[in-house]
Design a protein around this motif. Structure first.
Motif, PDB file in Angstrom:
ATOM      1  N   SER A   8      -5.362   1.730 -24.802  1.00  0.00           N
ATOM      2  CA  SER A   8      -4.004   1.401 -24.352  1.00  0.00           C
ATOM      3  C   SER A   8      -4.063   0.424 -23.174  1.00  0.00           C
ATOM      4  CB  SER A   8      -3.255   2.650 -23.917  1.00  0.00           C
ATOM      5  OG  SER A   8      -3.498   2.888 -22.543  1.00  0.00           O
ATOM      6  N   TYR A  10      -3.274   0.884 -20.394  1.00  0.00           N
ATOM      7  CA  TYR A  10      -3.509   1.601 -19.140  1.00  0.00           C
ATOM      8  C   TYR A  10      -4.935   2.127 -19.048  1.00  0.00           C
ATOM      9  CZ  TYR A  10       1.382   1.138 -20.026  1.00  0.00           C
ATOM     10  OH  TYR A  10       2.594   0.600 -20.366  1.00  0.00           O
ATOM     11  N   SER A 106       8.071  -2.844 -24.054  1.00  0.00           N
ATOM     12  CA  SER A 106       7.587  -1.649 -23.346  1.00  0.00           C
ATOM     13  C   SER A 106       6.102  -1.736 -22.994  1.00  0.00           C
ATOM     14  CB  SER A 106       7.822  -0.402 -24.197  1.00  0.00           C
ATOM     15  OG  SER A 106       9.158  -0.346 -24.614  1.00  0.00           O
ATOM     16  N   ASN A 107       5.268  -2.078 -23.985  1.00  0.00           N
ATOM     17  CA  ASN A 107       3.809  -2.076 -23.780  1.00  0.00           C
ATOM     18  C   ASN A 107       3.147  -3.392 -24.167  1.00  0.00           C
ATOM     19  OD1 ASN A 107       3.526   0.906 -23.154  1.00  0.00           O
ATOM     20  ND2 ASN A 107       4.514   0.974 -25.139  1.00  0.00           N
ATOM     21  N   SER A 154       1.742   3.320 -27.533  1.00  0.00           N
ATOM     22  CA  SER A 154       3.208   3.426 -27.602  1.00  0.00           C
ATOM     23  C   SER A 154       3.691   4.327 -26.477  1.00  0.00           C
ATOM     24  CB  SER A 154       3.637   3.992 -28.955  1.00  0.00           C
ATOM     25  OG  SER A 154       3.327   5.359 -29.016  1.00  0.00           O
ATOM     26  N   SER A 155       4.977   4.242 -26.203  1.00  0.00           N
ATOM     27  CA  SER A 155       5.494   5.063 -25.099  1.00  0.00           C
ATOM     28  C   SER A 155       6.896   5.529 -25.432  1.00  0.00           C
ATOM     29  CB  SER A 155       5.517   4.244 -23.808  1.00  0.00           C
ATOM     30  OG  SER A 155       6.316   3.098 -23.993  1.00  0.00           O
ATOM     31  N   THR A 158       8.341   8.091 -20.028  1.00  0.00           N
ATOM     32  CA  THR A 158       7.179   7.812 -19.176  1.00  0.00           C
ATOM     33  C   THR A 158       5.873   8.132 -19.902  1.00  0.00           C
ATOM     34  OG1 THR A 158       7.408  10.042 -18.342  1.00  0.00           O
ATOM     35  CG2 THR A 158       8.457   8.275 -17.042  1.00  0.00           C
ATOM     36  N   ASN A 159       5.982   8.771 -21.094  1.00  0.00           N
ATOM     37  CA  ASN A 159       4.754   9.142 -21.822  1.00  0.00           C
ATOM     38  C   ASN A 159       4.081   7.912 -22.420  1.00  0.00           C
ATOM     39  OD1 ASN A 159       5.516  11.656 -21.236  1.00  0.00           O
ATOM     40  ND2 ASN A 159       6.287  12.141 -23.294  1.00  0.00           N
ATOM     41  N   LYS A 160       2.811   7.724 -22.112  1.00  0.00           N
ATOM     42  CA  LYS A 160       2.032   6.641 -22.696  1.00  0.00           C
ATOM     43  C   LYS A 160       1.057   7.265 -23.678  1.00  0.00           C
ATOM     44  CE  LYS A 160       3.850   3.739 -19.723  1.00  0.00           C
ATOM     45  NZ  LYS A 160       5.061   3.054 -20.163  1.00  0.00           N
ATOM     46  N   GLU A 161       1.089   6.813 -24.938  1.00  0.00           N
ATOM     47  CA  GLU A 161       0.241   7.458 -25.938  1.00  0.00           C
ATOM     48  C   GLU A 161      -0.582   6.437 -26.712  1.00  0.00           C
ATOM     49  OE1 GLU A 161       3.838  10.490 -26.901  1.00  0.00           O
ATOM     50  OE2 GLU A 161       2.257  10.331 -28.405  1.00  0.00           O
TER      51      GLU A 161
END
Ligand code: MLT
Length: 251
Positions: A8, A10, A106-107, A154-155, A158-161
Motif C-alpha cells: 500500500s 503507506y 483517496s489512494n 483501498s480505504s 480512515t481504514n487503509k487496507e
C-alpha cells in the motif's frame, strides 16, 4: 535483478529503495485505469495531487481553465466543485481530448506522488499490461537493478487496507518480468504477490470483482468500471510520471 513490492501507499520504504529502479504504480480500481483511459483518449496529461485541496488550488491558479479539468473521487464520488469523478467511463474522447486532468483520489494519486528518486515511474494496470511489459523489457537494459511494484490499496474512512486487485496485478508483472532472469531475487512481499497471481491466473476477473473495493463500487452503481478495469490491454498506452507528478503518454 531484484524485485520488491509495497502492498500500500503507506508501506515502509527503506532508504534509497528507489535508486536505479523502475517503479510500477498500481491502482486497478480505479486511478491507474482512469489515467490510462484519459491518456488513451487524447488527454494532454494528468497531474496527480495527493490532496483535494492541492488539486483545487492548482485548478484555481490556472488562467486558461478551459484546457483543464478538475477530477477525482472521495468515497467513490467526486468531491464538491470537481467536474469529473474517477470512473474511467467518464473519460471519453469528447470530454478529455487535448485537456489536462488535475486528479485527486483517496489512494491512487498518493502513490503517483511517491518514489520521486526513481529514474522511471510508470502507471500499471490490467488495461495497459502489455504496454508496461514492453516498456520494462526495453528499459531494464539500461542502468536498472530493481523492479518495484507499489500497490495503492483501498480505504474506507480512515481504514487503509490491502487491495486484492492491486496485489494480483503486481504479481502478474513480477511473475512475467522475473521470468526473463535466470536467478531473480524476489523479496518476500514480491514473492507473496507473485504466488497470489500464480494461484489465481485463470480467475482474474473473479478475484477483482469479489474484492472489497469492487463490492463497494458495485453497491454505488459503478459495476461497469470493474468490467472495464479487468479487461486486459483495453488501453495500449504507457503513462509515465514526470518530476512534477505530471503524467504523460510515453512516446
Ligand atoms: C483510490 O484512489 O483509492 C481509488 O482510485 C478510489 C476509487 O476510484 O474508487
Amino acid at each position: 535483478m531484484k524485485f520488491h513490492n509495497l502492498f500500500s501507499a503507506y508501506d515502509f520504504e527503506e532508504p534509497r529503495l528507489y535508486d536505479n529502479a523502475i517503479v510500477i504504480m498500481i491502482d486497478v480500481l480505479r486511478a491507474s485505469t482512469t489515467v490510462c483511459a484519459s491518456l488513451f483518449n487524447g488527454a494532454e496529461a494528468v497531474i496527480a495531487c495527493d490532496s483535494y485541496e492541492k488539486a483545487m488550488n492548482l485548478y484555481k491558479s490556472k488562467k486558461n481553465k478551459r484546457t483543464f479539468i478538475l477530477a477525482g473521487e472521495e468515497n467513490t464520488t467526486p468531491p464538491a466543485g470537481f467536474t469529473l469523478g474517477n470512473s474511467p467511463l467518464e473519460y471519453n474522447i469528447d470530454v478529455v481530448r487535448k485537456k489536462t486532468i488535475i486528479l485527486a483520489t483517496s489512494n491512487g494519486t498518493k502513490v503517483f506522488e511517491k518514489a520521486k528518486e526513481a529514474p522511471y515511474r510508470i502507471v500499471g494496470s490490467f488495461v495497459n499490461a502489455n504496454a508496461v511489459l514492453d516498456f520494462v523489457e526495453i528499459t531494464m537494459k539500461s542502468n536498472i537493478d530493481r523492479i518495484i511494484t507499489i500497490c495503492s490499496g483501498s480505504s474506507s474512512g480512515t481504514n487503509k487496507e490491502i487491495a486484492a486487485e492491486d496485489v494480483l496485478c503486481a504479481g502478474m508483472f513480477l511473475d512475467e518480468i522475473s521470468s526473463h532472469f535466470p536467478d531473480p531475487y524476489l523479496s518476500d512481499s514480491a514473492k507473496i504477490a507473485q504466488d497470489f497471481f500464480i494461484s489465481n491466473s485463470d480467475n482474474i476477473h473473479n478475484v477483482i470483482s469479489q474484492s472489497k473495493h469492487a463490492r463497494d463500487l458495485r453497491s454505488k452503481g459503478f459495476a461497469k468500471d470493474i468490467i472495464f478495469a479487468s479487461t486486459a490491454n483495453k488501453c495500449s498506452i504507457l503513462p509515465i510520471v514526470q518530476e512534477n507528478s505530471k503524467i504523460i503518454a510515453h512516446k
